[in-house]
Design a protein around this motif. Sequence first.
Motif, PDB file in Angstrom:
ATOM      1  N   LYS A 244      44.603  44.087  35.134  1.00  0.00           N
ATOM      2  CA  LYS A 244      45.838  44.070  35.932  1.00  0.00           C
ATOM      3  C   LYS A 244      46.050  42.690  36.522  1.00  0.00           C
ATOM      4  O   LYS A 244      45.111  42.024  36.952  1.00  0.00           O
ATOM      5  N   LEU A 245      47.318  42.263  36.531  1.00  0.00           N
ATOM      6  CA  LEU A 245      47.653  40.928  36.996  1.00  0.00           C
ATOM      7  C   LEU A 245      47.952  40.942  38.497  1.00  0.00           C
ATOM      8  O   LEU A 245      48.617  41.848  39.002  1.00  0.00           O
ATOM      9  N   THR A 246      47.428  39.917  39.198  1.00  0.00           N
ATOM     10  CA  THR A 246      47.746  39.802  40.630  1.00  0.00           C
ATOM     11  C   THR A 246      48.057  38.344  40.946  1.00  0.00           C
ATOM     12  O   THR A 246      47.711  37.444  40.185  1.00  0.00           O
ATOM     13  N   GLN A 247      48.702  38.117  42.104  1.00  0.00           N
ATOM     14  CA  GLN A 247      49.028  36.748  42.505  1.00  0.00           C
ATOM     15  C   GLN A 247      47.829  36.061  43.150  1.00  0.00           C
ATOM     16  O   GLN A 247      47.714  34.849  43.114  1.00  0.00           O
ATOM     17  N   THR A 248      46.949  36.847  43.753  1.00  0.00           N
ATOM     18  CA  THR A 248      45.803  36.282  44.459  1.00  0.00           C
ATOM     19  C   THR A 248      44.542  36.998  44.012  1.00  0.00           C
ATOM     20  O   THR A 248      44.599  38.159  43.586  1.00  0.00           O
ATOM     21  N   PRO A 249      43.413  36.303  44.112  1.00  0.00           N
ATOM     22  CA  PRO A 249      42.178  36.971  43.726  1.00  0.00           C
ATOM     23  C   PRO A 249      41.875  38.138  44.655  1.00  0.00           C
ATOM     24  O   PRO A 249      42.043  38.021  45.864  1.00  0.00           O
ATOM     25  N   GLN A 250      41.463  39.259  44.100  1.00  0.00           N
ATOM     26  CA  GLN A 250      41.150  40.445  44.895  1.00  0.00           C
ATOM     27  C   GLN A 250      39.808  40.297  45.584  1.00  0.00           C
ATOM     28  O   GLN A 250      39.614  40.759  46.683  1.00  0.00           O
TER      29      GLN A 250
END
Lengths: 412, 260
Positions: free
Chosen positions: B253-259
């Motif tokens: 899954k793509l995110t804007q910030t590292p989880q």
Amino acid sequence: MASVARKNLFEDIPRFLVAQAGIMFAVSLVTIQTGILNGFSRSTSALIDDSEVDIWVSAEEMVNLQLTLPIPAATVSEIHAMDGVEQAEAFISRTTTWRSPTGDIAPVQMIGFDPASRMFRMGQLTEGAIANLQEPYTVIPDRANLGALGLDEVGQSASINSLPVTITGFTRGTQSIASSAYVFASLRTANAYLNSGLTTTSNCQLEGDRLTCSNMFERDASDIALDPPRALRGSDGITFVMVKAQPGQDLNVLSRRIEAEFDGMVAHTQTELSTLTRNYWVGSTGIGFVLGLGAGVGVVVGVVIVSQILYASVVDHMKEFGTLKAMGASDWMIYRIIIEQALWMAILGYIPSIALCGGLGWWTFATQGITILITPGTAVVVLGITVGMCVVSALFAIQKVTHVDPAIVFKA
Amino acid sequence: MVVSSLQSPVTYPIHSLPAPAASSSYPVEHQPRRAAIAADHLNMVFRSGGGSYPALSDVQLRVPSGIVQLLMGPSGSGKTTLLSILAGILTPTDGAVHLLGEDITQMSRRELARFRLENIGFIFQGFNLFPALTAAENVELALKTKGVSRRFARKEALDLLEQVGLADKAKQLPKNLSGGQKQRVAIARALASDPPLIMADEPTAALDSHSGHAVIDLLCRLAKERDRTVLMVTHDPRIIDVADRVLYLEDGKLTQTPQS
Ligand SMILES: Nc1ncnc2c1ncn2[C@@H]1O[C@H](COP(=O)(O)OP(=O)(O)OP(=O)(O)O)[C@@H](O)[C@H]1O
Ligand SMILES: [Mg+2]
């Protein structure tokens, strides 16, 4: 632009050398087998091919140059008298028994012709001269048979059918591999040897406007006198009539005319008799099959070796081929690289092989008297086989590349 | 087609450019233009041995033209899978990919290959140079594959090698080059015929940090000079400062910030 194919090939020199050795082996095997077949086939008809005879007339039972029934010598003058015939000469070819100077016996093919003939050529002489054959009871054998005939030099004596014989020269490269040793003699001498101890009676009848003759040969043990051989009589048995047609004659038409004129006889052009003789020996000995099998094994070995090497080379470069595919290179471009590699292997295996076989052919002829005949035609056919072999081998590698997933390029 | 305006002729106006700064970085705030790379509702499920493994789920992304886009994330998160799909090398289970405005998921295998050939330059972690070819020949091969004639390919290959600072290594085989030099040859190859898109998977993973940095600087500088779009997968956090934008992938899954 550097050739990827060539560079891939030379990248691993030891592997390249193994591949080339394999290809050379395969190509040489094919070339030598073909050369032996050519040499064999050529040798069986060499006497016919080297002569300048337009039409060969024989008994209709004739199977090949060496195997036929006798015809009466009278036929020669009768054919000579025909329209369109410039020259007709007798030719004798029959088997008989040779007794060497040491007393060993051997079968020989006695070949009688007119030493003054401009039609028949007995091949290259290494010693002596054709004119020597005018001397009674002299013969010229081929060098290839020195051992079989128990001879080593000109001037030696032996005997044929209990008549003495003197060697007056040697030929070279005339011997048919399939026949008994050729022994060349003048017509008179040959006739004397073949009919020694034999008397012949000839029975001729005139039926309408046609003369039919039959010859009767009878052994006469008391005939031991050694008179100079007499000239041929009309009733003497000969084997062929060699015919030179007048310029401009249609040889096929003349042949049919001769056949129509002489019952029980058959007329063949030089090419026909040559083909007949070659086919007989190649077929009856099964040599074509045996040598073809050898050549086939060569091709199979070649395909196995070349495909292994190409396959290994492609597997080694899977990542690079995958990269080309990922970049978007067409399959065809990649196939071209592999096929080019195969062609390089073919050419680089072929050239030394042909040179090697040429050398081997020369050596076997010089030392063994065996002709491995590598004609330009053979060389071209073998090149075709080599290229075909390498391209077929490339197919295995090509199908491997076809299935390469370009996604492998991202795997480290 | 819009694409053609991006394709420049095969001469490079590089000689007139200023020397690169010792440590170059590019502004992260970038005026987004037309999306060079766009993915919609991408799903990728690997099926093997009876089981199925979802590697990407509902990936949605836009990469504006002319930027350096990083794709980061832990090992196994699906970065390479996503890059392969975006490059038209792997077909997604479903979803659409538009490159330079063209829907590549609708293309045939042959059309895709042609599209990649004309529009994408690749850089790999393992360099993937032909070991039997010299540096120049490796670049020439790419040029020739792209249809550049034999005559021009040689000269252009040398030009490209000069731009990556390897003019003196043109005749060397890859085995005689350092990792960084090999990757620079690969950059020259990726820039062959000046494709509008450059896709790189962990280009620094096999390099030490110094040469890794040098390689990335070079790639980004050359891309910027040409106004090319770079999509780069990396593990390497030190590269972040050269990128215009960073996306993170986690468990497909793509995110804007590292989880994490
Ligand atoms: N061909 C395949 N068949 C089955 N599963 C696959 C295949 N390719 C990748 N995967 C799986 O998909 C997941 C994502 O793999 P991918 O190679 O994209 O990860 P990544 O983020 O590039 O990892 P890394 O940083 O280690 O390179 C992994 O769990 C991997 O096992
Ligand atoms: Mg990866």
